[in-house]
Design a protein around this motif. Structure first.
Motif, PDB file in Angstrom:
ATOM      1  N   VAL A 109       1.221  33.420   5.163  1.00  0.00           N
ATOM      2  CA  VAL A 109       1.202  33.018   3.762  1.00  0.00           C
ATOM      3  C   VAL A 109      -0.015  33.645   3.093  1.00  0.00           C
ATOM      4  O   VAL A 109      -1.119  33.617   3.641  1.00  0.00           O
ATOM      5  N   ILE A 110       0.190  34.236   1.922  1.00  0.00           N
ATOM      6  CA  ILE A 110      -0.910  34.757   1.109  1.00  0.00           C
ATOM      7  C   ILE A 110      -1.116  33.811  -0.061  1.00  0.00           C
ATOM      8  O   ILE A 110      -0.168  33.450  -0.761  1.00  0.00           O
ATOM      9  N   GLN A 111      -2.360  33.411  -0.266  1.00  0.00           N
ATOM     10  CA  GLN A 111      -2.675  32.486  -1.354  1.00  0.00           C
ATOM     11  C   GLN A 111      -3.396  33.214  -2.474  1.00  0.00           C
ATOM     12  O   GLN A 111      -4.319  33.997  -2.229  1.00  0.00           O
ATOM     13  N   LEU A 112      -2.961  32.952  -3.704  1.00  0.00           N
ATOM     14  CA  LEU A 112      -3.687  33.376  -4.886  1.00  0.00           C
ATOM     15  C   LEU A 112      -4.517  32.190  -5.347  1.00  0.00           C
ATOM     16  O   LEU A 112      -3.980  31.114  -5.620  1.00  0.00           O
ATOM     17  N   ARG A 113      -5.834  32.394  -5.438  1.00  0.00           N
ATOM     18  CA  ARG A 113      -6.742  31.311  -5.774  1.00  0.00           C
ATOM     19  C   ARG A 113      -7.502  31.623  -7.053  1.00  0.00           C
ATOM     20  O   ARG A 113      -7.832  32.776  -7.327  1.00  0.00           O
ATOM     21  N   GLY A 114      -7.778  30.571  -7.794  1.00  0.00           N
ATOM     22  CA  GLY A 114      -8.557  30.705  -9.007  1.00  0.00           C
ATOM     23  C   GLY A 114     -10.032  30.828  -8.715  1.00  0.00           C
ATOM     24  O   GLY A 114     -10.470  30.754  -7.562  1.00  0.00           O
ATOM     25  N   PRO A 115     -10.858  31.002  -9.758  1.00  0.00           N
ATOM     26  CA  PRO A 115     -12.297  31.197  -9.565  1.00  0.00           C
ATOM     27  C   PRO A 115     -12.969  30.077  -8.785  1.00  0.00           C
ATOM     28  O   PRO A 115     -13.917  30.312  -8.059  1.00  0.00           O
ATOM     29  N   GLY A 116     -12.488  28.854  -8.913  1.00  0.00           N
ATOM     30  CA  GLY A 116     -13.102  27.749  -8.189  1.00  0.00           C
ATOM     31  C   GLY A 116     -12.595  27.579  -6.775  1.00  0.00           C
ATOM     32  O   GLY A 116     -12.990  26.645  -6.087  1.00  0.00           O
ATOM     33  N   GLY A 117     -11.704  28.444  -6.327  1.00  0.00           N
ATOM     34  CA  GLY A 117     -11.147  28.346  -4.986  1.00  0.00           C
ATOM     35  C   GLY A 117      -9.891  27.509  -4.902  1.00  0.00           C
ATOM     36  O   GLY A 117      -9.367  27.278  -3.818  1.00  0.00           O
ATOM     37  N   ARG A 118      -9.387  27.038  -6.071  1.00  0.00           N
ATOM     38  CA  ARG A 118      -8.189  26.209  -6.050  1.00  0.00           C
ATOM     39  C   ARG A 118      -6.963  27.059  -5.739  1.00  0.00           C
ATOM     40  O   ARG A 118      -6.727  28.096  -6.372  1.00  0.00           O
ATOM     41  N   PRO A 119      -6.115  26.665  -4.785  1.00  0.00           N
ATOM     42  CA  PRO A 119      -4.870  27.406  -4.534  1.00  0.00           C
ATOM     43  C   PRO A 119      -3.948  27.317  -5.749  1.00  0.00           C
ATOM     44  O   PRO A 119      -3.653  26.228  -6.250  1.00  0.00           O
ATOM     45  N   LEU A 120      -3.495  28.481  -6.234  1.00  0.00           N
ATOM     46  CA  LEU A 120      -2.603  28.532  -7.380  1.00  0.00           C
ATOM     47  C   LEU A 120      -1.175  28.820  -6.966  1.00  0.00           C
ATOM     48  O   LEU A 120      -0.243  28.126  -7.352  1.00  0.00           O
ATOM     49  N   VAL A 121      -0.995  29.889  -6.201  1.00  0.00           N
ATOM     50  CA  VAL A 121       0.330  30.306  -5.761  1.00  0.00           C
ATOM     51  C   VAL A 121       0.252  30.723  -4.304  1.00  0.00           C
ATOM     52  O   VAL A 121      -0.662  31.453  -3.908  1.00  0.00           O
ATOM     53  N   SER A 122       1.188  30.246  -3.502  1.00  0.00           N
ATOM     54  CA  SER A 122       1.323  30.681  -2.108  1.00  0.00           C
ATOM     55  C   SER A 122       2.526  31.596  -2.002  1.00  0.00           C
ATOM     56  O   SER A 122       3.629  31.212  -2.394  1.00  0.00           O
ATOM     57  N   VAL A 123       2.319  32.790  -1.488  1.00  0.00           N
ATOM     58  CA  VAL A 123       3.384  33.779  -1.342  1.00  0.00           C
ATOM     59  C   VAL A 123       3.650  33.978   0.140  1.00  0.00           C
ATOM     60  O   VAL A 123       2.766  34.405   0.890  1.00  0.00           O
TER      61      VAL A 123
ATOM     62  N   PRO B 283      22.043  43.302   3.774  1.00  0.00           N
ATOM     63  CA  PRO B 283      20.729  42.674   3.954  1.00  0.00           C
ATOM     64  C   PRO B 283      19.950  42.634   2.642  1.00  0.00           C
ATOM     65  O   PRO B 283      20.169  43.447   1.755  1.00  0.00           O
ATOM     66  N   PHE B 284      19.029  41.692   2.545  1.00  0.00           N
ATOM     67  CA  PHE B 284      18.125  41.629   1.407  1.00  0.00           C
ATOM     68  C   PHE B 284      16.810  41.012   1.859  1.00  0.00           C
ATOM     69  O   PHE B 284      16.727  40.380   2.916  1.00  0.00           O
ATOM     70  N   TRP B 285      15.777  41.218   1.041  1.00  0.00           N
ATOM     71  CA  TRP B 285      14.447  40.667   1.331  1.00  0.00           C
ATOM     72  C   TRP B 285      14.215  39.431   0.502  1.00  0.00           C
ATOM     73  O   TRP B 285      14.433  39.434  -0.707  1.00  0.00           O
ATOM     74  N   TRP B 286      13.764  38.375   1.144  1.00  0.00           N
ATOM     75  CA  TRP B 286      13.504  37.068   0.522  1.00  0.00           C
ATOM     76  C   TRP B 286      11.987  36.887   0.467  1.00  0.00           C
ATOM     77  O   TRP B 286      11.325  36.769   1.499  1.00  0.00           O
ATOM     78  N   THR B 287      11.433  36.909  -0.751  1.00  0.00           N
ATOM     79  CA  THR B 287       9.996  36.708  -0.934  1.00  0.00           C
ATOM     80  C   THR B 287       9.803  35.476  -1.794  1.00  0.00           C
ATOM     81  O   THR B 287      10.219  35.434  -2.947  1.00  0.00           O
ATOM     82  N   GLU B 288       9.150  34.464  -1.241  1.00  0.00           N
ATOM     83  CA  GLU B 288       9.053  33.162  -1.891  1.00  0.00           C
ATOM     84  C   GLU B 288       7.636  32.905  -2.380  1.00  0.00           C
ATOM     85  O   GLU B 288       6.672  33.083  -1.634  1.00  0.00           O
ATOM     86  N   ALA B 289       7.526  32.510  -3.642  1.00  0.00           N
ATOM     87  CA  ALA B 289       6.236  32.151  -4.231  1.00  0.00           C
ATOM     88  C   ALA B 289       6.306  30.701  -4.688  1.00  0.00           C
ATOM     89  O   ALA B 289       7.228  30.307  -5.401  1.00  0.00           O
ATOM     90  N   ARG B 290       5.314  29.919  -4.275  1.00  0.00           N
ATOM     91  CA  ARG B 290       5.267  28.501  -4.658  1.00  0.00           C
ATOM     92  C   ARG B 290       4.024  28.254  -5.486  1.00  0.00           C
ATOM     93  O   ARG B 290       2.911  28.563  -5.068  1.00  0.00           O
ATOM     94  N   ALA B 291       4.240  27.708  -6.676  1.00  0.00           N
ATOM     95  CA  ALA B 291       3.139  27.445  -7.600  1.00  0.00           C
ATOM     96  C   ALA B 291       2.630  26.018  -7.436  1.00  0.00           C
ATOM     97  O   ALA B 291       3.410  25.077  -7.315  1.00  0.00           O
ATOM     98  N   SER B 292       1.316  25.858  -7.444  1.00  0.00           N
ATOM     99  CA  SER B 292       0.719  24.525  -7.434  1.00  0.00           C
ATOM    100  C   SER B 292       0.980  23.848  -8.770  1.00  0.00           C
ATOM    101  O   SER B 292       0.858  24.453  -9.835  1.00  0.00           O
ATOM    102  N   THR B 293       1.324  22.570  -8.728  1.00  0.00           N
ATOM    103  CA  THR B 293       1.553  21.825  -9.964  1.00  0.00           C
ATOM    104  C   THR B 293       0.244  21.364 -10.594  1.00  0.00           C
ATOM    105  O   THR B 293       0.254  20.798 -11.687  1.00  0.00           O
ATOM    106  N   ALA B 294      -0.883  21.590  -9.927  1.00  0.00           N
ATOM    107  CA  ALA B 294      -2.167  21.140 -10.464  1.00  0.00           C
ATOM    108  C   ALA B 294      -2.620  21.989 -11.650  1.00  0.00           C
ATOM    109  O   ALA B 294      -3.458  21.539 -12.436  1.00  0.00           O
TER     110      ALA B 294
END
Length: 466
Positions: free
Chosen positions: A39-53, A76-87
């Motif tokens: 899982v790759i996480q996109l984090r904001g400046p404060g370190g809060r997880p925003l989106v997990s890919v 075949p196809f590629w499935w790439t899932e991104a989950r956004a934090s509700t915070a």
């Protein structure tokens, strides 16, 4: 509105395509890895997880997008899932931009339709320390809460990572969904395990347990039953006041034990059962959903050997025209290699479940695959094998098979004469037989009492352990 966005692309998301997606939040977004790099996480400046890919998954099994998302995508196809934090409200737009950029470079579609964009999202977050969780929505000392809104909650690799993180810490995983959401069978199996819970939002009572119907309240950092003055739980009207399903499900739960040698190939017993009941082999297998790999007992065996002595959990699915799904647990024990398998098949109102094939299947498993025990049941339920958040009738036992090792341990004479009105059929070699007990037609609830008396009789045999 959903917080999950999924890119379904015919082309593989290479490094450059992923970078284009991951920088949808501009230079202020930090990129970190979690769940052993899965899982790759996109984090904001404060370190809060925003989106997990999640790492892109090549799906080669037909029908998986239709089963889980309601979208028919050719394989075949590629499935790439991104989950956004509700915070953070902007996180959902960031997830849409990640997937939209993948679509613009690689083609394909995005679920949900219309979620994809290519804009750069300006992220402004409240600084928060990283908590090590893959972007859960609420984290307390006792519970990790995840909010999900999608047609079917599946046991994805991301959700598996959450389970692996919460379990050692002693936390419960509680998934909160709207009332239209259903569970896949693997997800249901995980959420049915204590202390996990499926929490359903309901305008009538607030929240209730999607598997038991108990009305819930947020208490001391977790969702727990709301008790009456006399200490009893109450059942939500939305859970109980639902017409029974018109479909049927056949459940075949069995365990095999084979010697642990270099010639052992796992998955053959499941393949035999699948062919006997559907006329075809499984379509695919994997360790999470969507199930991505074409069916291969040899590859399944290699994975279990690589993970030994730790147990291996896997999922297998059938072809779209015949709903079928199985969970498999492979365990190395002192007596050999055990496969615990639960195969569930779905049938619509006008179809007849193939119960007449069960006895022949039991004999084949005894003769060729080291069957230890097998219980077959019939239940009314959705033919697509998903679990809705309302009352469903429990399965009713149809047959029980006791393998030759246990028959020998119990004693053939004792095992053939249970104190119930059933007489078993002898299966397998005459010198070392198994016994197959008919318990009814799968519609009479009294079969549970018959099964309990039968198993108590077997367990009470002289020389058996208690």
């Amino acid at each position: 509105m959903t917080k999950d966005v999924i890119a379904l692309t015919p082309g593989m998301p290479d490094v450059w395509a992923l970078l284009a997606g991951l920088y949808a939040g501009g230079p202020e977004v930090d990129i970190t890895a979690a769940a052993d790099g899965a899982v790759i996480q996109l984090r904001g400046p404060g370190g809060r997880p925003l989106v997990s890919v999640e790492a892109p998954v090549l799906v080669q099994v037909p029908g998986e997008a239709l089963r889980l998302l309601g979208s028919d995508v050719p394989v075949p196809f590629w499935w790439t899932e991104a989950r956004a934090s509700t915070a953070v409200p902007e996180a959902e737009r960031l997830a849409g931009s990640v997937c939209g950029r993948l679509n613009s470079l690689l083609g394909g579609t995005t679920w949900p339709p219309g979620a994809a964009t290519t804009e750069v999202v300006d992220i402004s977050t409240v600084p928060a320390p990283a908590d090590g969780q893959p972007a859960v929505d609420v984290l307390t000392d006792s519970t990790a809460v995840v909010l999900i809104d999608r047609p079917v909650v599946a046991l994805t690799s991301w959700l598996s990572a959450v389970l692996r993180t919460t379990s050692p810490s002693g936390r419960a995983l509680q998934i909160v969904t709207p009332p239209h959401v259903r569970l896949s069978l693997p997800a249901r199996t995980s959420l049915a395990q204590i202390p996990n819970r499926w929490v359903v939002q309901d305008p009538g009572c607030g929240y209730y347990d999607g598997l038991s119907g108990a009305v819930l309240r947020w208490q001391n950092g977790t969702f727990a039953p709301a008790l009456t003055k006399d200490g009893r739980p109450t059942v939500a009207e939305a859970f109980a006041d639902v017409p029974p399903s018109t479909g049927h499900q056949v459940v075949v739960a069995f365990r095999t034990v084979r010697p642990a040698d270099e010639h052992l190939v796992l998955g053959r017993a499941l393949e035999t059962a699948w062919k006997a009941l559907t006329g075809a082999s499984p379509a695919g297998w994997g360790t999470a959903e969507p199930v991505s790999l074409p069916w291969s007992p040899r590859q399944l065996t290699d994975l279990a050997r690589d993970r030994a002595p730790e147990p291996t959990h896997m999922v297998a699915v059938g072809h779209p025209e015949r709903p079928a799904i199985a969970t498999i647990r492979v365990t190395r024990t002192a007596t050999g290699v055990e496969e615990d398998i639960k195969l569930t098949l779905g049938y619509s109102t006008n179809e007849t479940p193939p119960l007449e094939a069960i006895e022949n299947l039991a004999e084949t498993l005894v003769t060729d695959h080291g069957l230890a025990t097998m219980l077959t049941s019939l239940r009314r339920g959705r033919h697509d094998l998903t679990t809705p958040p309302h009352l469903e009738e429990p399965p009713v036992p149809h047959t029980f098979t006791l393998g030759p090792d246990d028959v020998a341990a119990v004693g053939l004479t004792h095992a053939r004469r249970p104190p119930v009105g059933v007489r078993p059929t002898q299966l397998g070699p005459e010198a070392r037989p198994a016994l197959h007990y008919p318990l009814g037609d799968g519609t009479v609830p009294g079969a549970w009492t018959t099964l309990q008396r039968l198993t108590a009789h077997i367990g009470a045999a002289p020389g058996t352990a208690h």
